[in-house]
Design a protein around this motif. Structure first.
Motif, PDB file in Angstrom:
ATOM      1  N   TYR A  20     -22.741 -11.495   5.577  1.00  0.00           N
ATOM      2  CA  TYR A  20     -22.329 -10.313   5.085  1.00  0.00           C
ATOM      3  C   TYR A  20     -22.450 -10.101   3.635  1.00  0.00           C
ATOM      4  O   TYR A  20     -22.264  -8.858   2.985  1.00  0.00           O
ATOM      5  CB  TYR A  20     -20.657 -10.074   5.538  1.00  0.00           C
ATOM      6  CG  TYR A  20     -20.591 -10.105   6.838  1.00  0.00           C
ATOM      7  CD1 TYR A  20     -20.884  -9.021   7.783  1.00  0.00           C
ATOM      8  CD2 TYR A  20     -19.988 -11.175   7.405  1.00  0.00           C
ATOM      9  CE1 TYR A  20     -20.774  -9.046   9.177  1.00  0.00           C
ATOM     10  CE2 TYR A  20     -19.924 -11.233   9.038  1.00  0.00           C
ATOM     11  CZ  TYR A  20     -20.053 -10.245   9.708  1.00  0.00           C
ATOM     12  OH  TYR A  20     -19.938 -10.313  11.134  1.00  0.00           O
ATOM     13  N   SER A  50     -22.943  -5.589  13.259  1.00  0.00           N
ATOM     14  CA  SER A  50     -22.090  -6.380  12.168  1.00  0.00           C
ATOM     15  C   SER A  50     -21.693  -5.825  11.056  1.00  0.00           C
ATOM     16  O   SER A  50     -20.435  -5.868  10.472  1.00  0.00           O
ATOM     17  CB  SER A  50     -23.360  -7.369  11.736  1.00  0.00           C
ATOM     18  OG  SER A  50     -23.844  -7.969  12.719  1.00  0.00           O
ATOM     19  N   ARG A  53     -17.831  -4.248  10.762  1.00  0.00           N
ATOM     20  CA  ARG A  53     -16.995  -4.969  10.433  1.00  0.00           C
ATOM     21  C   ARG A  53     -16.411  -4.710   8.950  1.00  0.00           C
ATOM     22  O   ARG A  53     -15.110  -5.029   8.679  1.00  0.00           O
ATOM     23  CB  ARG A  53     -17.070  -6.504  10.501  1.00  0.00           C
ATOM     24  CG  ARG A  53     -17.570  -7.138  12.109  1.00  0.00           C
ATOM     25  CD  ARG A  53     -17.540  -8.695  12.175  1.00  0.00           C
ATOM     26  NE  ARG A  53     -16.268  -8.872  11.985  1.00  0.00           N
ATOM     27  CZ  ARG A  53     -15.944 -10.118  12.012  1.00  0.00           C
ATOM     28  NH1 ARG A  53     -16.708 -11.098  12.060  1.00  0.00           N
ATOM     29  NH2 ARG A  53     -14.448 -10.723  11.992  1.00  0.00           N
ATOM     30  N   PRO A  56     -14.853   0.385   8.614  1.00  0.00           N
ATOM     31  CA  PRO A  56     -14.117   0.973   9.872  1.00  0.00           C
ATOM     32  C   PRO A  56     -14.650   2.199  10.119  1.00  0.00           C
ATOM     33  O   PRO A  56     -14.849   3.254   9.244  1.00  0.00           O
ATOM     34  CB  PRO A  56     -12.646   0.767   9.468  1.00  0.00           C
ATOM     35  CG  PRO A  56     -12.763  -0.134   8.364  1.00  0.00           C
ATOM     36  CD  PRO A  56     -14.145  -0.068   7.499  1.00  0.00           C
ATOM     37  N   PHE A 260     -10.251 -10.071   9.939  1.00  0.00           N
ATOM     38  CA  PHE A 260     -11.606  -9.569   9.125  1.00  0.00           C
ATOM     39  C   PHE A 260     -11.290  -8.164   8.588  1.00  0.00           C
ATOM     40  O   PHE A 260     -10.778  -7.415   9.434  1.00  0.00           O
ATOM     41  CB  PHE A 260     -12.725  -9.794   9.798  1.00  0.00           C
ATOM     42  CG  PHE A 260     -14.091  -9.615   8.859  1.00  0.00           C
ATOM     43  CD1 PHE A 260     -14.567 -10.791   8.531  1.00  0.00           C
ATOM     44  CD2 PHE A 260     -14.475  -8.474   8.369  1.00  0.00           C
ATOM     45  CE1 PHE A 260     -15.620 -10.831   7.788  1.00  0.00           C
ATOM     46  CE2 PHE A 260     -15.680  -8.442   7.497  1.00  0.00           C
ATOM     47  CZ  PHE A 260     -16.236  -9.514   7.242  1.00  0.00           C
ATOM     48  N   THR A 261     -11.432  -7.948   7.336  1.00  0.00           N
ATOM     49  CA  THR A 261     -10.898  -6.768   6.548  1.00  0.00           C
ATOM     50  C   THR A 261     -12.119  -5.924   5.973  1.00  0.00           C
ATOM     51  O   THR A 261     -13.066  -6.558   5.733  1.00  0.00           O
ATOM     52  CB  THR A 261      -9.648  -7.057   5.610  1.00  0.00           C
ATOM     53  OG1 THR A 261      -9.183  -5.831   5.277  1.00  0.00           O
ATOM     54  CG2 THR A 261     -10.238  -7.785   4.619  1.00  0.00           C
ATOM     55  N   ASP A 262     -11.714  -4.603   5.788  1.00  0.00           N
ATOM     56  CA  ASP A 262     -12.764  -4.118   4.809  1.00  0.00           C
ATOM     57  C   ASP A 262     -12.723  -4.585   3.366  1.00  0.00           C
ATOM     58  O   ASP A 262     -11.860  -5.216   2.963  1.00  0.00           O
ATOM     59  CB  ASP A 262     -12.495  -2.365   5.142  1.00  0.00           C
ATOM     60  CG  ASP A 262     -11.338  -1.989   4.612  1.00  0.00           C
ATOM     61  OD1 ASP A 262     -10.594  -3.099   3.850  1.00  0.00           O
ATOM     62  OD2 ASP A 262     -10.887  -0.798   4.605  1.00  0.00           O
TER      63      ASP A 262
END
Length: 386
Positions: A20, A50, A53, A56, A260-262
């Motif tokens: 990422y 992908s 993630r 959002p 998993f966060t922004d």
């Protein structure tokens, strides 16, 4: 910059790597170009599922959509004809532009500014390569290399205009932090507790350090976003079923597995912890803006080339530290990246944490220099098109 730059159309091409970092950098850059410089940005991405993630609300099934002022477009394996080339074209991290798009660039009366956004490095050679031209072998186009870096003769580092002020305000707001931890299901910080975020690649060093914390005298609470290191955490805890939302205690070690966060959510995690362990490129830079001591798990390369890159950064970051703090920091970075000796390295690092915290507070302004990456990028485009 002395004046607001002309609003131009930018195309940024990015392939999503499983870690990422590439899409994280380009997504952050695209938003900054739009918000702070009024640029119109289209981000071409080959793997929307992908990317979702980090973004959002993104619909992986939709080929063209707009999110946060940015046009997001699927980069298909067979690139269509008839796509108009932008005023500015960025190929991120060496991804190859489609032939059909190159032809559209060459057909423009005024050729686009074509830039290859390279990976970040603190190595000395970067200054000499930043901005160098690379003419296309067949088409009337010239690509220029844009190297992020830590000096004024490089492309700088990505940092939003208000980020450091926002971070300082957050770290001074105990109520906001308390609400943040409560929202994650994390109890208030106990007296003497060390709070650590852990987001790294898989490494034996993680297990070694977690076992040392388990057996140590200081309470340590580790926040682990879902990712590659979770297997190492699970092995220490003897629970292979770990997932987001789980909380485990072993000795003096408490572990919280986070979803998993922004990107804004990850920034808040870094800002709220006492110590951060990060990986790759995007998280590496954000850890520096967090003004907290940290360890960086650099992406491994053949023949240990990554360790040269690691030492180049440490020569910048540790230049003003006392000799004991510098030696302890270098040893800890190397132990983590070599996957051995982490318990001893942490024991040596712990007495230096107060000095490292003071150093981390002053580092962001020093690292940022006169301007951030987006500003230097826009200025390069303006200079080229004048």
């Amino acid at each position: 910059m002395p004046h607001r730059p002309a609003a131009r159309h930018w195309d940024i091409f990015c392939t999503v790597i499983d870690n990422y970092g590439d899409i994280g950098v380009t997504w952050r850059l695209a938003r900054q170009l739009q918000r702070e410089f009024g640029q119109r940005v289209r981000l071409w991405v080959d793997d929307l599922a992908s990317f979702a993630r980090l973004c959002p609300g993104l619909d992986p099934e939709c080929d063209v959509q707009e999110r946060q002022g940015i046009t997001l477009q699927r980069w298909p394996k067979t690139f269509p004809d008839g796509i108009a080339a932008a005023d500015v074209v960025i190929e991120a991290f060496g991804c190859q532009l489609p032939d059909a798009y190159l032809a559209a660039m060459a057909a423009r009366p005024v050729k686009p500014v074509w830039l290859n956004l390279e990976y970040l490095s603190a190595e000395d050679w970067v200054e000499g390569c930043h901005g160098l031209p690379s003419p296309h072998p067949r088409l009337p186009l010239t690509k220029h290399f844009f190297f992020p870096g830590f000096t004024e003769r490089t492309g700088g580092l990505i940092c939003e205009a208000d980020l450091l002020v926002e971070r300082a305000r957050w770290q001074a707001d105990a109520a906001a932090q308390a609400a943040y931890w409560k929202g994650l299901g994390v109890p208030p910080q106990a007296e003497g507790e060390l709070r650590v975020s852990l987001f790294s690649y898989a490494t034996p060093a993680a297990g070694e350090l977690l076992r040392a914390w388990t057996a140590g005298n200081q309470p340590v609470r580790v926040l682990v976003p879902e990712g590659k290191v979770l297997g190492d955490v699970a092995a220490v805890l003897g629970d292979e079923t770990l997932q987001a939302g789980d909380v485990r205690q072993k000795g003096h070690l408490a572990v919280h597995v986070l979803p998993f966060t922004d990107q804004p959510g990850y920034d808040k995690l870094l800002w709220s912890c006492d110590f951060n362990i990060v990986r790759g490129e995007d998280s590496f830079v954000r850890a520096q803006w967090a003004a907290r001591p940290f360890l960086w798990h650099i992406y491994q390369q053949e023949e240990d080339a990554h360790l040269v890159k690691l030492d180049a950064f440490l020569s910048h970051y540790g230049a003003t530290l006392s000799a004991p703090a510098r030696h302890a920091l270098v040893a800890a970075f190397h132990a983590w990246n070599r996957g051995q000796g982490m318990a001893a390295a942490w024991a040596a690092l712990t007495p230096q944490l107060a000095e490292l915290q003071r150093h981390a507070q002053g580092w962001p302004k020093q690292a940022l220099g006169s301007a951030g990456l987006a500003s230097r990028l826009v200025q390069m485009v303006e200079n080229t098109l004048q």
